[in-house]
Design a protein around this motif. Structure first.
Motif, PDB file in Angstrom:
ATOM      1  N   SER A 132       0.840  -1.374  -0.089  1.00  0.00           N
ATOM      2  CA  SER A 132       0.000   0.072  -0.001  1.00  0.00           C
ATOM      3  C   SER A 132       0.866   1.308   0.146  1.00  0.00           C
ATOM      4  N   THR A 133       2.156   1.221   0.171  1.00  0.00           N
ATOM      5  CA  THR A 133       2.931   2.333   0.111  1.00  0.00           C
ATOM      6  C   THR A 133       4.246   2.122  -0.336  1.00  0.00           C
ATOM      7  N   GLY A 134       4.864   3.153  -0.983  1.00  0.00           N
ATOM      8  CA  GLY A 134       6.146   3.324  -1.571  1.00  0.00           C
ATOM      9  C   GLY A 134       6.980   4.437  -1.109  1.00  0.00           C
ATOM     10  N   VAL A 135       8.049   4.272  -1.035  1.00  0.00           N
ATOM     11  CA  VAL A 135       9.053   5.336  -0.550  1.00  0.00           C
ATOM     12  C   VAL A 135      10.231   5.517  -1.405  1.00  0.00           C
ATOM     13  N   ALA A 136      10.517   6.713  -1.653  1.00  0.00           N
ATOM     14  CA  ALA A 136      11.795   6.968  -2.474  1.00  0.00           C
ATOM     15  C   ALA A 136      12.588   8.230  -2.142  1.00  0.00           C
ATOM     16  N   GLU A 137      13.660   8.145  -2.609  1.00  0.00           N
ATOM     17  CA  GLU A 137      14.532   9.572  -2.198  1.00  0.00           C
ATOM     18  C   GLU A 137      15.112   9.848  -3.657  1.00  0.00           C
ATOM     19  N   GLY A 138      15.432  11.323  -3.989  1.00  0.00           N
ATOM     20  CA  GLY A 138      15.594  11.712  -5.019  1.00  0.00           C
ATOM     21  C   GLY A 138      16.814  12.857  -5.152  1.00  0.00           C
ATOM     22  N   THR A 139      17.527  13.204  -6.396  1.00  0.00           N
ATOM     23  CA  THR A 139      18.448  14.224  -6.393  1.00  0.00           C
ATOM     24  C   THR A 139      18.289  14.881  -7.724  1.00  0.00           C
ATOM     25  N   ILE A 140      18.908  16.054  -7.638  1.00  0.00           N
ATOM     26  CA  ILE A 140      18.944  16.878  -8.963  1.00  0.00           C
ATOM     27  C   ILE A 140      20.518  17.188  -9.056  1.00  0.00           C
ATOM     28  N   LYS A 141      21.204  16.825 -10.113  1.00  0.00           N
ATOM     29  CA  LYS A 141      22.663  17.007 -10.125  1.00  0.00           C
ATOM     30  C   LYS A 141      22.848  17.556 -11.663  1.00  0.00           C
ATOM     31  N   GLY A 142      23.783  18.356 -11.702  1.00  0.00           N
ATOM     32  CA  GLY A 142      24.437  18.891 -13.039  1.00  0.00           C
ATOM     33  C   GLY A 142      24.719  17.521 -13.835  1.00  0.00           C
ATOM     34  N   ALA A 143      24.326  17.630 -15.059  1.00  0.00           N
ATOM     35  CA  ALA A 143      24.609  16.400 -16.210  1.00  0.00           C
ATOM     36  C   ALA A 143      25.947  16.480 -16.437  1.00  0.00           C
ATOM     37  N   LYS A 144      26.652  17.740 -16.577  1.00  0.00           N
ATOM     38  CA  LYS A 144      28.360  17.799 -16.940  1.00  0.00           C
ATOM     39  C   LYS A 144      28.933  17.628 -15.687  1.00  0.00           C
ATOM     40  N   ASP A 145      28.774  18.126 -14.600  1.00  0.00           N
ATOM     41  CA  ASP A 145      29.784  18.379 -13.555  1.00  0.00           C
ATOM     42  C   ASP A 145      29.383  17.475 -12.249  1.00  0.00           C
ATOM     43  N   GLY A 146      28.121  17.136 -12.373  1.00  0.00           N
ATOM     44  CA  GLY A 146      27.573  16.154 -11.029  1.00  0.00           C
ATOM     45  C   GLY A 146      27.162  17.134  -9.835  1.00  0.00           C
ATOM     46  N   ARG A 147      27.082  18.475  -9.800  1.00  0.00           N
ATOM     47  CA  ARG A 147      26.984  19.339  -8.770  1.00  0.00           C
ATOM     48  C   ARG A 147      25.492  19.259  -8.220  1.00  0.00           C
ATOM     49  N   LEU A 148      25.359  19.032  -6.845  1.00  0.00           N
ATOM     50  CA  LEU A 148      24.253  18.896  -6.335  1.00  0.00           C
ATOM     51  C   LEU A 148      23.441  20.085  -6.220  1.00  0.00           C
ATOM     52  N   TYR A 149      22.114  20.093  -6.799  1.00  0.00           N
ATOM     53  CA  TYR A 149      21.158  21.143  -6.779  1.00  0.00           C
ATOM     54  C   TYR A 149      20.245  21.136  -5.779  1.00  0.00           C
ATOM     55  N   ALA A 150      19.676  19.792  -5.577  1.00  0.00           N
ATOM     56  CA  ALA A 150      18.413  19.434  -4.625  1.00  0.00           C
ATOM     57  C   ALA A 150      18.257  17.921  -4.427  1.00  0.00           C
ATOM     58  N   THR A 151      17.792  17.911  -3.212  1.00  0.00           N
ATOM     59  CA  THR A 151      17.348  16.473  -2.559  1.00  0.00           C
ATOM     60  C   THR A 151      15.864  16.452  -2.526  1.00  0.00           C
ATOM     61  N   GLY A 152      15.494  15.272  -2.336  1.00  0.00           N
ATOM     62  CA  GLY A 152      13.950  15.230  -1.985  1.00  0.00           C
ATOM     63  C   GLY A 152      13.674  13.856  -1.510  1.00  0.00           C
ATOM     64  N   SER A 153      12.368  13.478  -0.929  1.00  0.00           N
ATOM     65  CA  SER A 153      12.172  12.445  -0.460  1.00  0.00           C
ATOM     66  C   SER A 153      10.448  12.335  -0.672  1.00  0.00           C
ATOM     67  N   THR A 154       9.990  10.963  -0.624  1.00  0.00           N
ATOM     68  CA  THR A 154       8.203  11.053  -1.191  1.00  0.00           C
ATOM     69  C   THR A 154       8.122   9.795  -0.306  1.00  0.00           C
ATOM     70  N   THR A 155       6.596   9.804  -0.237  1.00  0.00           N
ATOM     71  CA  THR A 155       5.944   8.792  -0.002  1.00  0.00           C
ATOM     72  C   THR A 155       4.645   8.472  -0.956  1.00  0.00           C
TER      73      THR A 155
END
Length: 166
Positions: A132-155
């Protein structure tokens, strides 16, 4: 990568019965391969499905000037939509036939502004997908340099909408 088919009206979208005839992984792979329509919001917000694996999905996107807030930086809603998409779709790869999912809640942390015109990769990784539930994490990174722009989590909530056909 094949050209993705984008829905131009609600008649171009799949109905729920058609979606539930396949597993979530098959559904996501169909969108990636262009056999199924990509969600209309992806075209509007300039992102696309890039990779699909069990429990893992990536999108590529590039924010444009039209996505900026009055201060001239990329609006937080763009980050949120991209993270919601990749995290929830990672959960979707684990959803069985005859079931659907939707986001129940999500949280994002913006680390730094993404300069307009910068291609980014949003990655969602499902850590749990149960009955009945799913949990995930996420990131947004630069495609060229891998620089971290944001993180997230969801249910996400996973809903069985019918019994499998025999």
């Amino acid at each position: 990568m094949p050209q993705q088919f984008h829905a131009t009206s609600t008649k171009d979208l799949l109905d729920r019965d058609a979606v539930t005839e396949m597993s979530g992984l098959d559904f996501m792979q169909g969108i990636r391969d262009g056999a199924l329509p990509a969600p209309p919001i992806a075209k509007v917000l300039n992102y696309r499905l890039d990779r699909v694996e069990p429990g893992r999905v990536t999108f590529r996107g590039t924010p444009q000037f039209d996505f900026c807030n009055p201060m001239g930086t990329v609006h937080g809603g763009w980050y949120g939509t991209l993270l919601d998409s990749c995290m929830a779709c990672a959960v979707m790869t684990n959803v069985p036939k005859c079931s659907v999912y939707t986001t129940l809640e999500y949280k994002i942390n913006i680390i730094r502004p993404i300069p307009t015109g910068t291609e980014v990769i949003a990655e969602g990784i499902a850590s749990h997908a149960g009955r009945s539930t799913g949990v995930a994490e996420g990131t947004i990174k630069g495609a060229k340099d891998g620089r971290l722009y944001a993180t997230g989590s969801t249910t996400c909530i996973i809903m069985k909408i019918r019994e499998p056909s025999k």
